[in-house]
Design an enzyme around this catalytic site. Structure first.
Site, short mmCIF file in Angstrom:
data_model
loop_
_atom_site.label_atom_id
_atom_site.label_comp_id
_atom_site.label_asym_id
_atom_site.label_seq_id
_atom_site.Cartn_x
_atom_site.Cartn_y
_atom_site.Cartn_z
N ARG A 264 0.87 -1.13 0.10
CA ARG A 264 0.11 -0.09 0.00
C ARG A 264 0.91 1.24 0.15
NH1 ARG A 264 -3.47 -3.05 -1.19
NH2 ARG A 264 -5.42 -3.28 -0.12
N GLU A 293 -3.54 7.22 -4.20
CA GLU A 293 -4.19 6.71 -5.56
C GLU A 293 -5.58 6.80 -5.56
OE1 GLU A 293 -2.20 2.60 -4.67
OE2 GLU A 293 -4.31 2.06 -5.37
N HIS A 311 -1.82 -0.28 -9.45
CA HIS A 311 -2.39 -1.28 -8.56
C HIS A 311 -2.89 -2.64 -9.43
CE1 HIS A 311 -3.80 -1.46 -4.17
NE2 HIS A 311 -3.69 -2.73 -4.66
#
Ligand SMILES: O=C(O)C(=O)CO
Length: 352
Positions: A264, A293, A311
Site C-alpha cells: 500500500r 492513488e 495497482h
C-alpha cells in the site's frame, strides 16, 4: 478442471475452485437467485460480473459518482457490498444501508474498510487471503527487473528513435540481496522466485521472527535496508506501518539499492522517495501503489528511474477467478445461514 494443469502454482486456484460453476453453486444456495441486493463498488471484468449476476441482484457502481448515486437511490435495499481494500467502505455509508449484513472485500488488504464500524453494526467483513498471491509475486519480479534493467525508459527512448542513446548498461538482479518488509505468503513467494531463479539471499523484517525459515530476520526496517540491494514492501497498511519506509530507510538502502512497493502507498513516505530518487540516494524504484492513488503526484512521475503500475499486481485472470469464487462462497455461506469461510481477523475475533 483446466486450471489444475497450469503448473506448480495451481494449488491457489485449486483451493478456491468450484466443481463447475454456476449450477452446483446455485443448487446448494439457500436464497432464490436475485433475491439479495448486492452493491458492487469496484471495476469487474464482465465475465466475473456475470457470475455475481447469476446469484444476486447486482447494482454496479465502480466510480465515485455512481457509488454516491447508488447509495442515495437504493441504500435501504442493499444487503451486501463488494468492495476492495482501496475503495473501502465508510461508517456513514454503512449507516445509509440499514439492511447491510455483509461487506465482501475483493483481495487481501481491507485497510479502507471501517471494520470497527462494521462490527458495531453487526456487519460481517470478509476478504480473500491467498487468492492473488501468485499474481502479486510475479508482478513484484516484473517491477524489480523493470526498475533494475531500466526497461521503461529504454523502451520509451527506442520509440523516440533513439536506439543508440537508449542502450544502457544495467545491473544484474542475479546475486543481489533481497530484503522483505512483511513476511506473509506474498513475501514468501517472492523469496522463492528470487532464490530459485536469481540466486539471491533473503532477509526480512516483520512484527515477529518466523520460526519456520532459514531467512535472516532483522529487528528494524533500517537494519534490513542496510543489508539489502532490493527492498520489497509487502506488509499490511495500518497506523503502525505508515511511512515505515522513510528518509532514513531509503538512505540506508543506498545509491545501488532499489525500492519495490506492492503493498500500500501509505507504507512509503512519498516525499522522501521523490527526494531520494532525485538525489541519487537510491538507484531506482518500482511501485504498484501510491499514497493517495489514483492521484499520483507530478513530482513522483518526474523522478528518475521510477517504474509504476496502476495497482494491477493482483490482477490476473487466475487471481480474479479466485477472488470472485471466494467472494461468492462467502456471500453464499452467509445468506444460507452458514459461517463464512474467510472473515477478516477482527470479525472472527468479535464472533468468537
Ligand atoms: O489483494 C490486495 O489487497 C491487493 O491490493 C492486491 O494488489
Amino acid at each position: 478442471m483446466a486450471a489444475m494443469s497450469k503448473g506448480p502454482f495451481s494449488f491457489v486456484h485449486q483451493r478456491y475452485s468450484l466443481p463447475s460453476f454456476p449450477s452446483p453453486f446455485l443448487k446448494d444456495c439457500a436464497m432464490a437467485p436475485g433475491s439479495v441486493e448486492l452493491l458492487v463498488l469496484i471495476p469487474f471484468p464482465p465475465h466475473e460480473l456475470a457470475r455475481l449476476e447469476a446469484v444476486f441482484k447486482v447494482t454496479y457502481a465502480p466510480t465515485p459518482e455512481q457509488r454516491a448515486a447508488a447509495i442515495a437511490a437504493k441504500g435501504p435495499d442493499f444487503r451486501a457490498v463488494l468492495t476492495h481494500g482501496t475503495a473501502g467502505m465508510t461508517a456513514a455509508e454503512m449507516d445509509a444501508m440499514p439492511k447491510l449484513e455483509m461487506i465482501s472485500c475483493f483481495g487481501v488488504g481491507y485497510d479502507r474498510i471501517d471494520v470497527q464500524a462494521a462490527i458495531a453494526r453487526r456487519i460481517i467483513v470478509t476478504h480473500g487471503p491467498g487468492t492473488n498471491t501468485i499474481s502479486v509475486a510475479d508482478h513484484t519480479l516484473a517491477l524489480m527487473l523493470a526498475a533494475i534493467r531500466r526497461i521503461a525508459s529504454q523502451d520509451h527512448a527506442v520509440r523516440q528513435g533513439q536506439w543508440h542513446e537508449a542502450r544502457h548498461s544495467t545491473p544484474e538482479l542475479t546475486g543481489m540481496r533481497l530484503g522483505l518488509i512483511g513476511y506473509g505468503s506474498i513475501a514468501r513467494e517472492v523469496a522463492r522466485r528470487c532464490e530459485a531463479g536469481f540466486s539471491m539471499t533473503v532477509g526480512y523484517h516483520s512484527r515477529r521472527k518466523a520460526t519456520d525459515t532459514a531467512h535472516t530476520y532483522y529487528e528494524t526496517p533500517l537494519a534490513l535496508a542496510e543489508a539489502s540491494d532490493v527492498l520489497v514492501v509487502a506488509a499490511p497498511a495500518n497506523p503502525q506501518t505508515r511511512h515505515m519506509v522513510n528518509e532514513a530507510v531509503l538512505t540506508a538502502l543506498g545509491p545501488n539499492g532499489y525500492l519495490i512497493n506492492i503493498a500500500r502507498g501509505s507504507l512509503v513516505d512519498t516525499d522522501a522517495l521523490i527526494a531520494a530518487l532525485n538525489a541519487g540516494r537510491i538507484a531506482g524504484a518500482g511501485l504498484d501503489v501510491v499514497d493517495g492513488e489514483p492521484v499520483v503526484p507530478a513530482a513522483l512521475l518526474q523522478a528518475p528511474n521510477l517504474v509504476i503500475t496502476p495497482h494491477s499486481a493482483g490482477r490476473s485472470p487466475n487471481a480474479e477467478d479466485n477472488m470472485t469464487t471466494l467472494a461468492l462462497r462467502n456471500l453464499n455461506a452467509h445468506f444460507a445461514g452458514r459461517p463464512v469461510e474467510t472473515p477478516v481477523p477482527e470479525c472472527a475475533k468479535a464472533a468468537a
